[in-house]
Scaffold this motif. Structure first.
Motif, short mmCIF file in Angstrom:
data_model
loop_
_atom_site.label_atom_id
_atom_site.label_comp_id
_atom_site.label_asym_id
_atom_site.label_seq_id
_atom_site.Cartn_x
_atom_site.Cartn_y
_atom_site.Cartn_z
N ARG A 42 0.83 -1.22 0.00
CA ARG A 42 0.00 0.00 0.00
C ARG A 42 0.86 1.27 0.00
NH1 ARG A 42 -4.76 2.56 2.15
NH2 ARG A 42 -4.37 4.76 1.82
N ALA A 43 1.88 1.32 0.85
CA ALA A 43 2.72 2.52 0.92
C ALA A 43 3.42 2.79 -0.41
CB ALA A 43 3.75 2.37 2.04
N TYR A 44 3.75 1.74 -1.13
CA TYR A 44 4.42 1.89 -2.43
C TYR A 44 3.44 2.39 -3.48
CZ TYR A 44 8.33 -0.42 -0.24
OH TYR A 44 9.37 -0.71 0.61
N TYR A 45 2.23 1.89 -3.44
CA TYR A 45 1.21 2.36 -4.37
C TYR A 45 0.98 3.86 -4.18
CZ TYR A 45 -3.10 2.33 -7.14
OH TYR A 45 -4.06 2.58 -8.10
N GLU A 46 0.97 4.30 -2.92
CA GLU A 46 0.78 5.73 -2.63
C GLU A 46 1.90 6.58 -3.24
OE1 GLU A 46 0.53 5.98 1.60
OE2 GLU A 46 -1.61 5.55 1.65
N ARG A 47 3.07 5.97 -3.43
CA ARG A 47 4.22 6.69 -3.97
C ARG A 47 4.39 6.50 -5.47
NH1 ARG A 47 4.55 6.53 1.03
NH2 ARG A 47 5.86 7.94 2.24
N GLY A 48 3.37 5.99 -6.11
CA GLY A 48 3.41 5.88 -7.56
C GLY A 48 3.95 4.57 -8.09
N TRP A 49 4.32 3.65 -7.19
CA TRP A 49 4.73 2.33 -7.66
C TRP A 49 3.51 1.58 -8.16
CZ3 TRP A 49 9.30 -0.78 -5.66
CH2 TRP A 49 10.36 0.06 -5.28
N ARG A 50 3.73 0.61 -9.02
CA ARG A 50 2.65 -0.22 -9.52
C ARG A 50 3.13 -1.67 -9.59
NH1 ARG A 50 0.51 3.58 -8.06
NH2 ARG A 50 -0.93 4.99 -9.14
N GLY A 51 2.16 -2.59 -9.68
CA GLY A 51 2.57 -3.99 -9.72
C GLY A 51 1.42 -4.94 -9.95
#
Length: 275
Positions: A42-51
């Motif tokens: 979740r924290a990575y998604y908030e920072r624009g990461w995707r997967g």
């Protein structure tokens, strides 16, 4: 932007210390479960990461589709072969599994599971279809089915920088030689998960020398069990709101009564008599 940790055991912080200098990264979460609660991604998604989020349980899969529209969300089981498999759902938990051993253990404890059929694909086939660049981390949490996931991956072709595998009960799982043989070294065990680092990224190993701590400057998500407890406060607020609604309803009831209207009509007479 302050890093907010959503993960169960600070896994996202441990990864962030190594990966924070690589913006716009890519993750694969096998056994993603809830998109927010105890989420490593979740924290990575908030920072624009995707997967890619793989989640067999329908309620969590639907939640991922709603809250992670930028990700690839898949409702299936990841295993050693392609086909169909029996999947056993433990409602309202993260304990659902395709592992016959785990199902037997649950049954011995008197736990009833709901069985369904789901498609099964290998991790290599998912990478073939959906991955076009680097995989910065791979997280696997599949309740006893980890070996099947690993045996269905081609580590000679796809090289996640970091792999996080849930290993809470057994530090010598049957798959323990697969990851080292694929060119990874163990860099951390946090009591729940084992972290592996690809040999070609050995320069990141120092990030795991110490556990997550104050130097990482993170906050815990709202309601995290290690943060200020909000359960009692929220219950108190709900009770106050309920009482306020009841009071407002009672006032509206009184204002609509015949006696209230009559009192309103007599008010001018009362004021005249006081004079």
């Amino acid at each position: 932007m302050t890093f907010i940790s959503y993960a169960q055991n600070f896994e996202d912080i441990a990864l962030w210390r190594a990966l924070q200098f690589f913006p716009g990264g890519f993750y694969i979460d096998v056994g993603a479960n809830d998109p927010n609660h105890d989420s490593v991604t979740r924290a990575y998604y908030e920072r624009g990461w995707r997967g890619i989020n793989v989640e067999p349980v329908d309620v969590y899969y639907q939640a991922l589709c709603r809250e992670r529209p930028g990700d690839t969300n898949l409702q299936l089981v990841v295993g050693e072969t392609q086909g169909e498999v029996d999947f056993h759902v433990f409602p309202d938990s993260g304990l659902s599994t395709a592992s016959d051993e785990m199902v037997a253990m649950y049954a011995a404890s008197g736990i009833q599971l709901e069985k369904c059929k789901l498609p099964m694909r290998t991790l290599a086939s998912l990478c073939e279809e959906y991955v076009s660049g680097e995989i910065h981390f791979l997280k696997i949490d599949v309740e006893g089915f980890e070996g099947a996931v690993l045996r269905g991956m081609d580590f000679s072709r796809w090289r996640p920088w970091l792999i996080v595998i849930e290993t809470p009960f057994d530090q010598e799982p049957e798959w323990k030689d697969i990851v080292p043989a694929a060119g990874y070294r163990k860099v951390r065990f946090d009591g729940i998960n084992t972290f592996y680092l690809a040999n070609e990224h050995a320069n990141l190993a120092g990030a795991f020398d110490i556990p997550p701590c104050t130097i990482d400057e993170f906050h815990l998500r709202y309601g995290h069990p290690l943060a200020f407890p909000v359960g009692a406060a929220e219950a108190a607020l709900r009770e106050q709101a309920r009482r306020a609604e009841l009071a407002e309803a009672r006032v509206r009831e009184l204002e609509g009564s015949r006696w209230f209207r009559l009192g309103q009509q007599l008010n001018p007479v009362r004021r005249l008599l006081r004079r």
